[in-house]
Design an enzyme around this catalytic site. Sequence first.
Site, PDB file in Angstrom:
ATOM      1  N   ASP A 223      -5.796  16.477 -16.865  1.00  0.00           N
ATOM      2  CA  ASP A 223      -6.047  15.086 -17.216  1.00  0.00           C
ATOM      3  C   ASP A 223      -5.628  14.913 -18.681  1.00  0.00           C
ATOM      4  OD1 ASP A 223      -7.098  12.623 -17.996  1.00  0.00           O
ATOM      5  OD2 ASP A 223      -8.875  12.817 -16.733  1.00  0.00           O
TER       6      ASP A 223
ATOM      7  N   LYS B 238      -6.521   3.299 -19.991  1.00  0.00           N
ATOM      8  CA  LYS B 238      -6.754   3.581 -21.399  1.00  0.00           C
ATOM      9  C   LYS B 238      -5.468   3.350 -22.214  1.00  0.00           C
ATOM     10  CE  LYS B 238     -10.804   5.094 -19.853  1.00  0.00           C
ATOM     11  NZ  LYS B 238     -10.648   5.265 -18.410  1.00  0.00           N
TER      12      LYS B 238
ATOM     13  N   ARG C  92       0.831  -1.202   0.000  1.00  0.00           N
ATOM     14  CA  ARG C  92       0.000   0.000   0.000  1.00  0.00           C
ATOM     15  C   ARG C  92       0.867   1.255   0.000  1.00  0.00           C
ATOM     16  NH1 ARG C  92      -2.483   2.765   4.259  1.00  0.00           N
ATOM     17  NH2 ARG C  92      -2.125   1.027   5.688  1.00  0.00           N
TER      18      ARG C  92
END
Length: 404
Positions: free
Chosen positions: A190, A215, A65
């Site tokens: 973005d 993507k 983590r």
Amino acid sequence: MHQTGPMDPSRPLHPDSLLLHADDALHDGTSLTPSIPWSATFTAADAGAFARMASEPMHPAYYTRYGNPLHRRVARIVADLEGAATGLVAASGMGAIATVAMGLLAQGDRVVAQRNHYMGTTKLLSELLARFGVHAEFVEQTDVEAFARALERPAALVMLESPTNPDCSLTDLEAVARLAHDAGAKVVVDNTFATPLNQRPLALGADLVVHSATKYLGGHHDLTAGVVVGDEATIERLWATQIVLGATLSPMDAWLLLRGLRTLAVRVRRINDSALAVARALSAHPAMESVSYPGLETHPQHALARRQMSGFGGVMGLRLRADYAATAGFVAGLRLAQHAVSLGGVDSLVVHAAAMWAGSLDDAGMALSGIEPNLVRLSVGLEHPDDLVADLTRGLDAIARPAG
């Protein structure tokens, strides 16, 4: 044996080579393909080593983590591609965006954002953060003066996305970044649709760049991941937020993302060329009302696209001369372009925009975002462009053909 020494700083590598070698110094052995560190936790040699591991931000071998060897390698490659000092990976694009927002904003802060964003970003800014006293103002992204007016009042963050989903509108990143910095605000872009191969927002004035690596960066429709890159101090601050939010990228997805990045340059170049060919062909069809693609000379912001992008990506908005039902039939009848959400992978994907957003936006919201009943989003993949054009044309011919 794989070389792990520093590269010659006097001769920067091309992006194609960075994708293969930016992480050379982080190589973990003699195998050409990196191993997957499946462990959630890692051992320490002694108490002193354990203390160092526990206190070092993004340590790659303390607790997954907090960091993982593959996380570090992915972040290094994307940071180098974007021209950033360092980066941080997350479990999804929204995991990265949420980490940025929660890490940089506090109660009473104000965000200026463009009206057309990825839906998850819009909901984060307008609904979730509003519960914690953060106010977001949304403006028309194509209107630099609208940003100027919004930034006459104090703002902590300006959130941008260009090109946008699904109609491929552009934001003048350099102009808006200048306005934001004059107002004392940080700029986040973005860059998912463009990729670092087609657009580098940091060079245009942005402070941070985020990607849905699900993507183009991953490129094979087989992982979910996010990345944020920027300066070391800010990324370390975001990491401290991320380990609390828990948006941790799994070792398997990190390995898949690293594999996908190796071929990003060849995929993006092929997709750029194919998408432009498809857009030009479809623009001439009588059943097509319009094709919104930044690479077309008919795009209203084509000059801006040429100024801030080196390639135009694979996504385009198709407006058919058809009603909702006929548009839905067109999408369902395609043979090569798969009817599925997401974008940027090896397969061409197509969605009926009004159907996809119907559960998230009311009619007024869809109209405001330019989502009309006849709008189709096409993400061009690696099929031959002639075959894609033939498949799409067959569907358009059915719309253009008179009934009976």
